[in-house]
Design a protein around this motif. Structure first.
Motif, short mmCIF file in Angstrom:
data_model
loop_
_atom_site.label_atom_id
_atom_site.label_comp_id
_atom_site.label_asym_id
_atom_site.label_seq_id
_atom_site.Cartn_x
_atom_site.Cartn_y
_atom_site.Cartn_z
N MET A 1 9.96 -6.99 -9.32
CA MET A 1 10.22 -5.68 -9.92
C MET A 1 11.57 -5.73 -10.63
O MET A 1 12.56 -6.15 -10.07
CB MET A 1 10.26 -4.59 -8.83
CG MET A 1 8.93 -4.41 -8.11
SD MET A 1 9.07 -3.37 -6.65
CE MET A 1 9.38 -1.80 -7.45
N TYR B 1 13.96 -3.44 -11.65
CA TYR B 1 14.64 -2.16 -11.68
C TYR B 1 16.13 -2.38 -11.83
O TYR B 1 16.72 -3.22 -11.17
CB TYR B 1 14.42 -1.37 -10.39
CG TYR B 1 12.98 -1.05 -10.09
CD1 TYR B 1 12.46 -1.31 -8.83
CD2 TYR B 1 12.16 -0.49 -11.05
CE1 TYR B 1 11.15 -1.01 -8.53
CE2 TYR B 1 10.84 -0.20 -10.76
CZ TYR B 1 10.33 -0.47 -9.50
OH TYR B 1 9.04 -0.17 -9.22
N SER C 1 4.33 -1.64 -11.72
CA SER C 1 5.05 -2.00 -10.51
C SER C 1 4.45 -1.28 -9.31
O SER C 1 3.82 -0.23 -9.45
CB SER C 1 6.53 -1.66 -10.65
OG SER C 1 7.10 -2.35 -11.75
N HIS C 2 4.68 -1.81 -8.14
CA HIS C 2 4.13 -1.24 -6.92
C HIS C 2 5.25 -0.97 -5.94
O HIS C 2 6.19 -1.76 -5.81
CB HIS C 2 3.11 -2.20 -6.29
CG HIS C 2 1.93 -2.47 -7.15
ND1 HIS C 2 0.74 -1.77 -7.05
CD2 HIS C 2 1.75 -3.37 -8.16
CE1 HIS C 2 -0.12 -2.22 -7.95
NE2 HIS C 2 0.46 -3.21 -8.63
N CYS C 3 5.16 0.16 -5.24
CA CYS C 3 6.12 0.46 -4.19
C CYS C 3 5.44 1.30 -3.13
O CYS C 3 4.31 1.77 -3.31
CB CYS C 3 7.36 1.16 -4.76
SG CYS C 3 7.01 2.68 -5.63
N ASP C 4 6.14 1.48 -2.03
CA ASP C 4 5.58 2.30 -0.95
C ASP C 4 5.75 3.79 -1.23
O ASP C 4 4.88 4.60 -0.89
CB ASP C 4 6.27 1.96 0.37
CG ASP C 4 5.97 0.54 0.82
OD1 ASP C 4 4.80 0.13 0.73
OD2 ASP C 4 6.92 -0.15 1.25
N HIS D 1 10.87 0.33 3.98
CA HIS D 1 9.88 0.55 2.93
C HIS D 1 10.51 0.43 1.54
O HIS D 1 11.70 0.70 1.37
CB HIS D 1 9.24 1.93 3.11
CG HIS D 1 8.56 2.08 4.43
ND1 HIS D 1 7.44 1.38 4.78
CD2 HIS D 1 8.87 2.85 5.51
CE1 HIS D 1 7.07 1.70 6.00
NE2 HIS D 1 7.94 2.59 6.47
N ARG D 2 9.70 0.01 0.58
CA ARG D 2 10.19 -0.14 -0.78
C ARG D 2 10.13 1.22 -1.47
O ARG D 2 9.06 1.83 -1.58
CB ARG D 2 9.36 -1.15 -1.55
CG ARG D 2 9.96 -1.49 -2.90
CD ARG D 2 9.60 -2.88 -3.34
NE ARG D 2 10.69 -3.49 -4.08
CZ ARG D 2 10.64 -4.71 -4.58
NH1 ARG D 2 9.56 -5.44 -4.40
NH2 ARG D 2 11.67 -5.19 -5.25
N LEU E 1 11.35 3.83 -4.70
CA LEU E 1 11.83 4.03 -6.07
C LEU E 1 12.29 5.47 -6.20
O LEU E 1 11.51 6.41 -5.97
CB LEU E 1 10.70 3.74 -7.07
CG LEU E 1 11.00 3.99 -8.55
CD1 LEU E 1 12.18 3.16 -9.03
CD2 LEU E 1 9.75 3.68 -9.39
N ASP F 1 15.61 1.27 -4.89
CA ASP F 1 15.61 1.00 -6.33
C ASP F 1 15.74 2.35 -7.03
O ASP F 1 14.89 3.23 -6.84
CB ASP F 1 14.31 0.32 -6.76
CG ASP F 1 14.21 -1.09 -6.23
OD1 ASP F 1 15.17 -1.87 -6.40
OD2 ASP F 1 13.16 -1.43 -5.62
N CYS G 1 4.39 3.11 -12.72
CA CYS G 1 4.38 2.40 -11.45
C CYS G 1 3.30 2.98 -10.57
O CYS G 1 2.81 4.09 -10.80
CB CYS G 1 5.75 2.48 -10.76
SG CYS G 1 6.27 4.15 -10.36
N SER H 1 2.28 3.83 -6.51
CA SER H 1 2.94 4.08 -5.24
C SER H 1 1.93 4.57 -4.22
O SER H 1 1.01 5.32 -4.55
CB SER H 1 4.05 5.10 -5.41
OG SER H 1 4.69 5.37 -4.19
#
Length: 380
Positions: free
Chosen positions: A1, A3, A17-20, A42-43, A45, A130, A155, A157
């Motif tokens: 990612m 960022y 992009s992928h996030c939690d 956890h990820r 953004l 991020d 992204c 999520s």
């Protein structure tokens, strides 16, 4: 990612992009959510449409109920924010020619939003979030996973928290059930000689004005105060007009010198809080705008942001469905936070009573301080 975690911009890679968790809004509610989730591994953004730090219309009163949470969120970042904050141990109400005094016990603190927002943003980045500013969120689609389209790219999520306030393009604060009157919020900082360590509320027909220290007197006897008002548009549309509404306030302000340009927000609308919208968890003012004179706006923002993530944790860990976490948040919001909104709404209606009745209530509160203490507790 890819960022960029600076204060000015965020660039997403060309691929989705992928996030939690995506958190929209970088104020106290959004940063509380982002920090809580990131520290749990956890990820996250965090997206802010504006540029921090900035002055916001806010009473800048941080109640004792949220101080431990705030200290935990900052976790040693910007220690001066808490160490230098004036302690507010008393509240004074100037209404109907009377002065009603009550203790603030345990004491609250006064922290300018300019400093608070900056410290929380930096704490979020330190926690591994991020983050990017000047990023507009255009749409949220899906029902988990969610697709978030922004001015910096798209992204995906697993969950989304909306903390972008009352009047972002993602909010629906103009829904049915809001107040028909047009209320304005106005705020600025001023110098004052030896300000009192109290939050002072001056009530008048068509609104009120709060004054509290953001810096107690220095060796030269000069301090700083935050002046914040909620007023009907037909009563006043600037701070000079507000100060003219109350004789004691007008006299107190006579020697003030401005430190900041006034900031304004409008309209201020009140409705039943709505903590969830189409699978997105709403926190802070995005969920509901509390009457400012109860002094719990920052506390509710911090608490709702942290609460939303606590309820999402089972889903993010894979031990519950998203809907189960949503149901949990709605129930906990209703149990822990909704009573403050209902009590403050009842108190706000007192301002609309005929003057003779308001005068009788003020006289009763002055002679029976237990009533004032009870009403203060009802808004905590």
């Amino acid at each position: 990612m890819a960022y960029a975690t600076d204060r000015t911009a965020l660039a997403l890679t060309a691929d989705v992009s992928h996030c939690d968790l995506v958190v929209i809004g970088g104020g106290p509610a959004g940063t509380a959510a982002a920090i809580t989730a990131a520290r749990a591994g956890h990820r996250v953004l965090l997206l802010e449409r504006g540029q921090l730090p900035r002055h916001r219309v806010c009473g800048e009163f941080v109640s004792a109920e949220s101080l431990a949470l705030l200290a935990s969120l900052l976790d040693g970042s910007a220690p001066e924010v808490l160490e230098n904050a004036p302690r507010i141990s008393q509240a004074r109400l100037f209404a109907e020619g009377r002065t009603i005094t009550t203790d603030v016990d345990p004491p609250a603190v006064s922290i300018p939003r300019f400093d608070l927002d900056s410290a929380l943003w930096d704490a979020a980045i330190k926690a591994g979030v991020d983050a990017g500013q000047r990023v507009r969120v255009d749409s949220i689609t899906g029902a988990g996973p969610f697709r978030v389209k922004t001015s910096a790219g798209e992204c995906e999520s697993r969950a989304v928290i909306q903390a972008s306030g009352r009047w972002s393009n993602l909010s629906q604060s103009g829904a049915a059930g809001t107040t028909p009157e047009k209320w304005l919020g106005l705020k600025a900082h001023f110098t004052e000689a030896d300000p009192s360590p109290s939050v002072d509320l001056y009530f008048f027909d068509g609104g009120y004005c709060g004054v509290q220290p953001i810096q107690l007197a220095d060796p030269n006897g000069t301090g700083r105060v935050n002046v914040c008002s909620m007023v009907r548009a037909e009563t006043a549309n600037n701070l000079d007009g507000v100060l003219a509404q109350h004789g004691q306030l007008r006299e107190r302000a006579r020697t003030w010198q401005p430190l900041t340009e006034p900031v304004t927000t409008s309209p201020l609308l009140f409705r039943e809080p709505r903590p969830v919208d189409q699978g997105v968890l709403l926190v802070g003012d995005a969920a509901g705008f509390v009457d400012p004179f109860v002094g719990d706006g920052i506390s509710l923002a911090l608490r709702s942001g942290a609460l939303a993530v606590e309820c999402l944790m089972p889903f993010l860990r894979g031990s519950a469905s998203l809907q189960q976490s949503i149901d949990s948040y709605q129930e906990e919001y209703r149990r822990q936070l909704l009573p403050v909104f209902r009590s403050s709404s009842w108190l706000r209606r007192l301002l609309d009573l005929p003057r003779p009745l308001r005068s009788s209530i003020a006289r009763l509160m002055e002679t029976m301080p237990g009533i004032t203490n009870y009403l203060a507790r009802k808004t905590r």
